[in-house]
Scaffold this motif. Structure first.
Motif, PDB file in Angstrom:
ATOM      1  N   ARG A 126       0.827  -1.220   0.000  1.00 24.64           N
ATOM      2  CA  ARG A 126       0.000   0.000   0.000  1.00 24.64           C
ATOM      3  C   ARG A 126       0.856   1.263   0.000  1.00 24.64           C
ATOM      4  NH1 ARG A 126      -3.160   1.238  -1.989  1.00 24.64           N
ATOM      5  NH2 ARG A 126      -4.390   2.494  -0.571  1.00 24.64           N
ATOM      6  N   GLU A 127       1.958   1.270   0.755  1.00 22.17           N
ATOM      7  CA  GLU A 127       2.770   2.498   0.793  1.00 22.17           C
ATOM      8  C   GLU A 127       3.449   2.744  -0.547  1.00 22.17           C
ATOM      9  OE1 GLU A 127       6.251   3.290   0.923  1.00 22.17           O
ATOM     10  OE2 GLU A 127       7.068   1.297   0.979  1.00 22.17           O
ATOM     11  N   ILE A 128       3.892   1.694  -1.201  1.00 19.87           N
ATOM     12  CA  ILE A 128       4.464   1.876  -2.540  1.00 19.87           C
ATOM     13  C   ILE A 128       3.376   2.391  -3.479  1.00 19.87           C
ATOM     14  CG2 ILE A 128       5.421   0.690  -4.570  1.00 19.87           C
ATOM     15  CD1 ILE A 128       6.704  -1.347  -2.584  1.00 19.87           C
ATOM     16  N   ASP A 129       2.227   1.740  -3.448  1.00 21.87           N
ATOM     17  CA  ASP A 129       1.121   2.059  -4.346  1.00 21.87           C
ATOM     18  C   ASP A 129       0.653   3.505  -4.200  1.00 21.87           C
ATOM     19  OD1 ASP A 129      -0.867   1.537  -6.256  1.00 21.87           O
ATOM     20  OD2 ASP A 129      -2.178   0.518  -4.827  1.00 21.87           O
ATOM     21  N   GLU A 130       0.389   3.926  -2.982  1.00 19.30           N
ATOM     22  CA  GLU A 130      -0.126   5.289  -2.761  1.00 19.30           C
ATOM     23  C   GLU A 130       0.887   6.351  -3.192  1.00 19.30           C
ATOM     24  OE1 GLU A 130      -3.100   6.608  -1.873  1.00 19.30           O
ATOM     25  OE2 GLU A 130      -3.968   4.599  -1.827  1.00 19.30           O
ATOM     26  N   GLN A 131       2.137   6.134  -2.846  1.00 25.66           N
ATOM     27  CA  GLN A 131       3.135   7.151  -3.176  1.00 25.66           C
ATOM     28  C   GLN A 131       3.425   7.213  -4.671  1.00 25.66           C
ATOM     29  OE1 GLN A 131       6.211   8.058  -0.147  1.00 25.66           O
ATOM     30  NE2 GLN A 131       5.626   6.056   0.660  1.00 25.66           N
ATOM     31  N   VAL A 132       3.504   6.059  -5.320  1.00 24.02           N
ATOM     32  CA  VAL A 132       3.737   6.056  -6.767  1.00 24.02           C
ATOM     33  C   VAL A 132       2.516   6.605  -7.495  1.00 24.02           C
ATOM     34  CG1 VAL A 132       4.171   4.593  -8.782  1.00 24.02           C
ATOM     35  CG2 VAL A 132       5.501   4.269  -6.686  1.00 24.02           C
ATOM     36  N   SER A 133       1.325   6.287  -7.019  1.00 25.14           N
ATOM     37  CA  SER A 133       0.101   6.827  -7.613  1.00 25.14           C
ATOM     38  C   SER A 133       0.094   8.348  -7.540  1.00 25.14           C
ATOM     39  CB  SER A 133      -1.117   6.254  -6.889  1.00 25.14           C
ATOM     40  OG  SER A 133      -2.295   6.903  -7.290  1.00 25.14           O
ATOM     41  N   GLU A 134       0.477   8.866  -6.384  1.00 30.30           N
ATOM     42  CA  GLU A 134       0.530  10.318  -6.214  1.00 30.30           C
ATOM     43  C   GLU A 134       1.550  10.949  -7.158  1.00 30.30           C
ATOM     44  OE1 GLU A 134       1.842  13.410  -2.768  1.00 30.30           O
ATOM     45  OE2 GLU A 134       0.490  11.783  -2.151  1.00 30.30           O
TER      46      GLU A 134
ATOM     47  N   GLY B 150       0.207  10.331 -10.920  1.00 33.40           N
ATOM     48  CA  GLY B 150      -1.131  10.809 -11.273  1.00 33.40           C
ATOM     49  C   GLY B 150      -2.052   9.693 -11.746  1.00 33.40           C
ATOM     50  N   ARG B 151      -1.642   8.453 -11.543  1.00 31.17           N
ATOM     51  CA  ARG B 151      -2.446   7.293 -11.959  1.00 31.17           C
ATOM     52  C   ARG B 151      -3.250   6.760 -10.785  1.00 31.17           C
ATOM     53  NH1 ARG B 151       2.500   4.123 -14.949  1.00 31.17           N
ATOM     54  NH2 ARG B 151       2.859   5.660 -16.580  1.00 31.17           N
ATOM     55  N   GLU B 152      -4.294   6.023 -11.105  1.00 31.35           N
ATOM     56  CA  GLU B 152      -5.097   5.352 -10.084  1.00 31.35           C
ATOM     57  C   GLU B 152      -4.219   4.323  -9.370  1.00 31.35           C
ATOM     58  OE1 GLU B 152      -9.191   2.653  -9.741  1.00 31.35           O
ATOM     59  OE2 GLU B 152      -8.508   3.351 -11.710  1.00 31.35           O
ATOM     60  N   THR B 153      -4.501   4.087  -8.114  1.00 34.47           N
ATOM     61  CA  THR B 153      -3.733   3.083  -7.384  1.00 34.47           C
ATOM     62  C   THR B 153      -4.000   1.692  -7.953  1.00 34.47           C
ATOM     63  OG1 THR B 153      -5.464   2.725  -5.734  1.00 34.47           O
ATOM     64  CG2 THR B 153      -3.773   4.391  -5.203  1.00 34.47           C
ATOM     65  N   VAL B 154      -3.014   0.850  -7.850  1.00 36.40           N
ATOM     66  CA  VAL B 154      -3.168  -0.558  -8.216  1.00 36.40           C
ATOM     67  C   VAL B 154      -4.229  -1.193  -7.324  1.00 36.40           C
ATOM     68  CG1 VAL B 154      -1.958  -2.795  -8.204  1.00 36.40           C
ATOM     69  CG2 VAL B 154      -0.814  -0.757  -9.115  1.00 36.40           C
ATOM     70  N   TRP B 155      -4.292  -0.750  -6.079  1.00 37.75           N
ATOM     71  CA  TRP B 155      -5.239  -1.263  -5.087  1.00 37.75           C
ATOM     72  C   TRP B 155      -6.663  -1.267  -5.646  1.00 37.75           C
ATOM     73  CZ3 TRP B 155      -5.099  -4.000  -0.841  1.00 37.75           C
ATOM     74  CH2 TRP B 155      -6.116  -3.924   0.121  1.00 37.75           C
ATOM     75  N   THR B 156      -7.071  -0.153  -6.263  1.00 38.63           N
ATOM     76  CA  THR B 156      -8.428  -0.087  -6.812  1.00 38.63           C
ATOM     77  C   THR B 156      -8.473  -0.477  -8.290  1.00 38.63           C
ATOM     78  OG1 THR B 156      -8.171   2.296  -7.206  1.00 38.63           O
ATOM     79  CG2 THR B 156      -9.228   1.624  -5.144  1.00 38.63           C
ATOM     80  N   ALA B 157      -7.478  -0.066  -9.060  1.00 36.27           N
ATOM     81  CA  ALA B 157      -7.490  -0.326 -10.500  1.00 36.27           C
ATOM     82  C   ALA B 157      -7.498  -1.818 -10.820  1.00 36.27           C
ATOM     83  CB  ALA B 157      -6.295   0.350 -11.181  1.00 36.27           C
TER      84      ALA B 157
ATOM     85  N   GLY C 252     -10.917  -7.797   0.767  1.00 35.19           N
ATOM     86  CA  GLY C 252     -12.112  -7.820   1.602  1.00 35.19           C
ATOM     87  C   GLY C 252     -11.949  -7.152   2.958  1.00 35.19           C
ATOM     88  N   LEU C 253     -11.027  -6.223   3.053  1.00 31.05           N
ATOM     89  CA  LEU C 253     -10.821  -5.486   4.298  1.00 31.05           C
ATOM     90  C   LEU C 253     -11.695  -4.235   4.276  1.00 31.05           C
ATOM     91  CD1 LEU C 253      -6.915  -5.703   4.336  1.00 31.05           C
ATOM     92  CD2 LEU C 253      -8.500  -7.070   5.716  1.00 31.05           C
ATOM     93  N   GLU C 254     -12.195  -3.855   5.403  1.00 35.51           N
ATOM     94  CA  GLU C 254     -13.014  -2.649   5.478  1.00 35.51           C
ATOM     95  C   GLU C 254     -12.096  -1.452   5.702  1.00 35.51           C
ATOM     96  OE1 GLU C 254     -16.373  -2.997   8.080  1.00 35.51           O
ATOM     97  OE2 GLU C 254     -16.731  -5.047   7.446  1.00 35.51           O
ATOM     98  N   LEU C 255     -11.650  -0.869   4.583  1.00 34.22           N
ATOM     99  CA  LEU C 255     -10.671   0.213   4.626  1.00 34.22           C
ATOM    100  C   LEU C 255     -11.149   1.413   3.829  1.00 34.22           C
ATOM    101  CD1 LEU C 255      -7.552  -1.993   3.798  1.00 34.22           C
ATOM    102  CD2 LEU C 255      -8.190  -1.121   6.050  1.00 34.22           C
ATOM    103  N   GLU C 256     -10.626   2.559   4.193  1.00 30.49           N
ATOM    104  CA  GLU C 256     -10.841   3.749   3.384  1.00 30.49           C
ATOM    105  C   GLU C 256     -10.060   3.572   2.080  1.00 30.49           C
ATOM    106  OE1 GLU C 256     -12.898   6.283   4.172  1.00 30.49           O
ATOM    107  OE2 GLU C 256     -13.435   5.084   5.929  1.00 30.49           O
ATOM    108  N   PRO C 257     -10.487   4.214   0.992  1.00 34.51           N
ATOM    109  CA  PRO C 257      -9.842   3.988  -0.311  1.00 34.51           C
ATOM    110  C   PRO C 257      -8.330   4.206  -0.344  1.00 34.51           C
ATOM    111  CG  PRO C 257     -11.861   5.229  -0.595  1.00 34.51           C
ATOM    112  CD  PRO C 257     -11.633   5.115   0.886  1.00 34.51           C
ATOM    113  N   HIS C 258      -7.820   5.163   0.424  1.00 36.68           N
ATOM    114  CA  HIS C 258      -6.392   5.457   0.379  1.00 36.68           C
ATOM    115  C   HIS C 258      -5.670   5.076   1.676  1.00 36.68           C
ATOM    116  CE1 HIS C 258      -6.701   7.309  -3.528  1.00 36.68           C
ATOM    117  NE2 HIS C 258      -7.784   7.916  -3.088  1.00 36.68           N
ATOM    118  N   GLU C 259      -6.318   4.262   2.481  1.00 37.26           N
ATOM    119  CA  GLU C 259      -5.718   3.837   3.749  1.00 37.26           C
ATOM    120  C   GLU C 259      -4.521   2.929   3.467  1.00 37.26           C
ATOM    121  OE1 GLU C 259      -7.178   1.664   7.862  1.00 37.26           O
ATOM    122  OE2 GLU C 259      -8.662   2.445   6.469  1.00 37.26           O
ATOM    123  N   LEU C 260      -3.410   3.214   4.140  1.00 37.51           N
ATOM    124  CA  LEU C 260      -2.209   2.427   3.906  1.00 37.51           C
ATOM    125  C   LEU C 260      -1.531   1.976   5.187  1.00 37.51           C
ATOM    126  CD1 LEU C 260       0.634   4.434   4.112  1.00 37.51           C
ATOM    127  CD2 LEU C 260      -0.715   5.478   2.313  1.00 37.51           C
TER     128      LEU C 260
END
Length: 171
Positions: A50-58, A61-68, A76-84
């Motif tokens: 998640r930390e790699i994904d969020e920072q590289v996404s930022e 300017g691309r969508e995170t791999v997490w959601t894309a 299946g975790l109950e998380l906020e969209p950008h929670e890392l």
């Protein structure tokens, strides 16, 4: 070696560490809390991706791999969209429970692939761009990419340390 080649090499290092870790990551220990620490091996692997994904996404300017790529639904975790995991309190950290070791490593591989793809689009001049003025000195794109890999390697080292411990019945 030029700076882009160096960053590419550095960005590959977490994949190499993860491959070694995967050989030694007993599924029964994924959600253990050695020394009663809040961060389990599952949390460490999830957070690393998640930390790699969020920072590289930022940066890209691309969508995170997490959601894309649907990892948010697959985990299946109950998380906020950008929670890392940064700033998780003990209860929240312990709520990250993942029993599928393959899914953890698949996610990590996917975000590292996205990071490598992004680095491949950069020029050396791009590395000097200031991306965060909240620090003194301000953080450049190159420095941020180094810190992304450094953080990933530190967490993977923590996870590897856990593999040397004996499983407990308490979890």
């Amino acid at each position: 070696m030029d700076a882009i080649s160096l960053l590419t090499d550095l960005a590959k290092r977490p994949s190499e560490s993860a491959a070694r870790l995967k050989e030694h990551a007993p599924p029964e220990m994924l959600n253990e809390h050695p020394g009663d620490h809040d961060n389990s091996m599952a949390w460490l692997l999830w957070h690393t991706g998640r930390e790699i994904d969020e920072q590289v996404s930022e940066l890209s300017g691309r969508e995170t791999v997490w959601t894309a790529q649907g990892f948010d639904e697959r985990f299946g975790l109950e998380l906020e969209p950008h929670e890392l995991g940064y700033g998780h309190n003990p209860e929240r950290a312990r709520s990250i429970v993942v029993d599928d070791v393959e899914l953890l490593f698949e996610h990590l591989d996917a975000v590292i692939a996205a990071e490598l793809e992004y680095i491949g689009t950069l020029t050396e001049a791009d590395l000097d761009d200031v991306v965060d003025e909240n620090w003194d000195p301000p953080v450049t794109r190159g420095a941020r990419l180094v810190s992304v890999s450094e953080d990933a390697l530190e967490h993977l080292g923590q996870a590897m340390y856990i593999t040397g411990m004996k499983p407990t019945a308490q979890g």
